[in-house]
Design an enzyme around this catalytic site. Structure first.
Site, PDB file in Angstrom:
ATOM      1  N   GLU A  48      -4.767   8.131   0.491  1.00 38.03           N
ATOM      2  CA  GLU A  48      -4.265   6.770   0.259  1.00 38.03           C
ATOM      3  C   GLU A  48      -2.912   6.886  -0.436  1.00 38.03           C
ATOM      4  OE1 GLU A  48      -6.913   4.324  -2.150  1.00 38.03           O
ATOM      5  OE2 GLU A  48      -5.184   3.244  -2.935  1.00 38.03           O
ATOM      6  N   ARG A  52       3.397   1.922  -4.670  1.00 40.20           N
ATOM      7  CA  ARG A  52       3.874   1.768  -6.049  1.00 40.20           C
ATOM      8  C   ARG A  52       5.232   2.422  -6.235  1.00 40.20           C
ATOM      9  NH1 ARG A  52      -1.694   3.055  -9.454  1.00 40.20           N
ATOM     10  NH2 ARG A  52      -3.047   1.981  -7.991  1.00 40.20           N
ATOM     11  N   LYS A 136     -13.689  -1.618  -2.657  1.00 43.76           N
ATOM     12  CA  LYS A 136     -13.145  -0.777  -3.713  1.00 43.76           C
ATOM     13  C   LYS A 136     -13.604  -1.356  -5.053  1.00 43.76           C
ATOM     14  CE  LYS A 136      -8.617   0.420  -5.688  1.00 43.76           C
ATOM     15  NZ  LYS A 136      -7.817   1.607  -5.454  1.00 43.76           N
TER      16      LYS A 136
HETATM   17  C1  3PG Z   1      -6.149   3.604  -7.823  1.00 40.79           C
HETATM   18  O1  3PG Z   1      -5.291   2.809  -7.477  1.00 40.79           O
HETATM   19  O2  3PG Z   1      -7.145   3.788  -7.134  1.00 40.79           O
HETATM   20  C2  3PG Z   1      -6.023   4.263  -9.141  1.00 40.79           C
HETATM   21  O3  3PG Z   1      -4.809   4.024  -9.722  1.00 40.79           O
HETATM   22  C3  3PG Z   1      -6.357   5.699  -9.172  1.00 40.79           C
HETATM   23  O4  3PG Z   1      -6.713   5.905 -10.477  1.00 40.79           O
HETATM   24  P1  3PG Z   1      -6.585   7.318 -11.193  1.00 40.79           P
HETATM   25  O5  3PG Z   1      -5.134   7.629 -11.271  1.00 40.79           O
HETATM   26  O6  3PG Z   1      -7.216   7.068 -12.542  1.00 40.79           O
HETATM   27  O7  3PG Z   1      -7.351   8.323 -10.381  1.00 40.79           O
END
Ligand code: 3PG
Length: 216
Positions: A48, A52, A136
């Site tokens: 994914e 950002r 999600k």
């Molecule tokens: C996401 O968008 O799924 C999260 O930002 C991932 O979170 P993590 O950086 O804590 O794994």
């Protein structure tokens, strides 16, 4: 038009093929292809790429064209415009931290499956009403973690989740042990420092460890 049921099947196929979906924030588009190759080599072909960074859409395009062994998805999609741009860039699945009617309308017009986010019972019911049964759960750790997800299993028997946010090697197994979890997502398999240093072999090692995690 691809039916909702078909898109759910397509999404489920991607989410059940590996226990961990890498969540990537790509600063330099040149990193996208070697990173996706390194993760696929370790057993995590689906990735994914989050919208950002300004490089995200180009990164998705590059992986879609140059890494046939990868299954590239887009993340952090917040509105219909971003949905359409991510789909046009070659995303094979699209992830949103939440669920809105605008997003649902864009997804309904696309063959690309959407993984929308939901946490509360009301959010889960709204997404389920719109035909979504794989959701999600973000930010997982802060929202109540594996214990919260476990409590959702009984009232929402038909719903399964991909939790993300605060998940890593120390707690991924707690989530994956739940029957209502299809997979987890996380950025820990592609740390910024290793990406910036081009340490693709080390990323493949992290991916291999994550790919070996067992589900319920
Ligand atoms: C996401 O968008 O799924 C999260 O930002 C991932 O979170 P993590 O950086 O804590 O794994």
């Amino acid at each position: 038009m691809t039916s909702g049921a078909q898109k759910t099947q397509d999404l489920l196929g991607i989410m059940t093929a590996q226990p961990v979906i890498p969540v990537l924030k790509i600063a330099n588009v040149a990193d996208a292809v070697p990173l996706a190759r390194a993760l696929a080599a370790g057993g995590l072909p689906a990735v994914e790429i989050t919208l950002r960074t300004p490089a995200a859409l180009d990164a998705i395009r590059a992986v879609a064209v140059e890494v046939p062994e990868a299954v590239v998805g887009a993340g952090t999609i917040l509105d219909a415009r971003q949905f359409d741009a991510a789909a046009a860039a070659g995303s094979r699945f699209i992830v949103s931290p939440g669920f809105t009617l605008q997003l649902a309308a864009a997804a309904a017009n696309s063959r690309v499956p959407l993984l929308p986010g939901a946490i509360t019972p009301g959010e889960i019911m709204a997404a389920a009403e719109a035909g979504y049964s794989i959701l999600k759960f973000f930010p997982a750790a802060e929202a109540g973690g594996a214990a919260f997800l476990k409590a959702l299993a009984s009232p929402f028997a038909g719903i399964r989740f991909c939790p993300t946010g605060g998940i890593g090697p120390a707690n991924a197994a707690h989530y994956l042990a739940l029957d209502n979890v299809v997979c987890v997502g996380g950025s820990w398999v592609a740390p910024d420092t290793l990406v910036a240093a081009g340490k693709w072999g080390e990323i493949t090692d992290l991916a291999r460890e994550a790919a070996a995690l067992k589900r319920a």
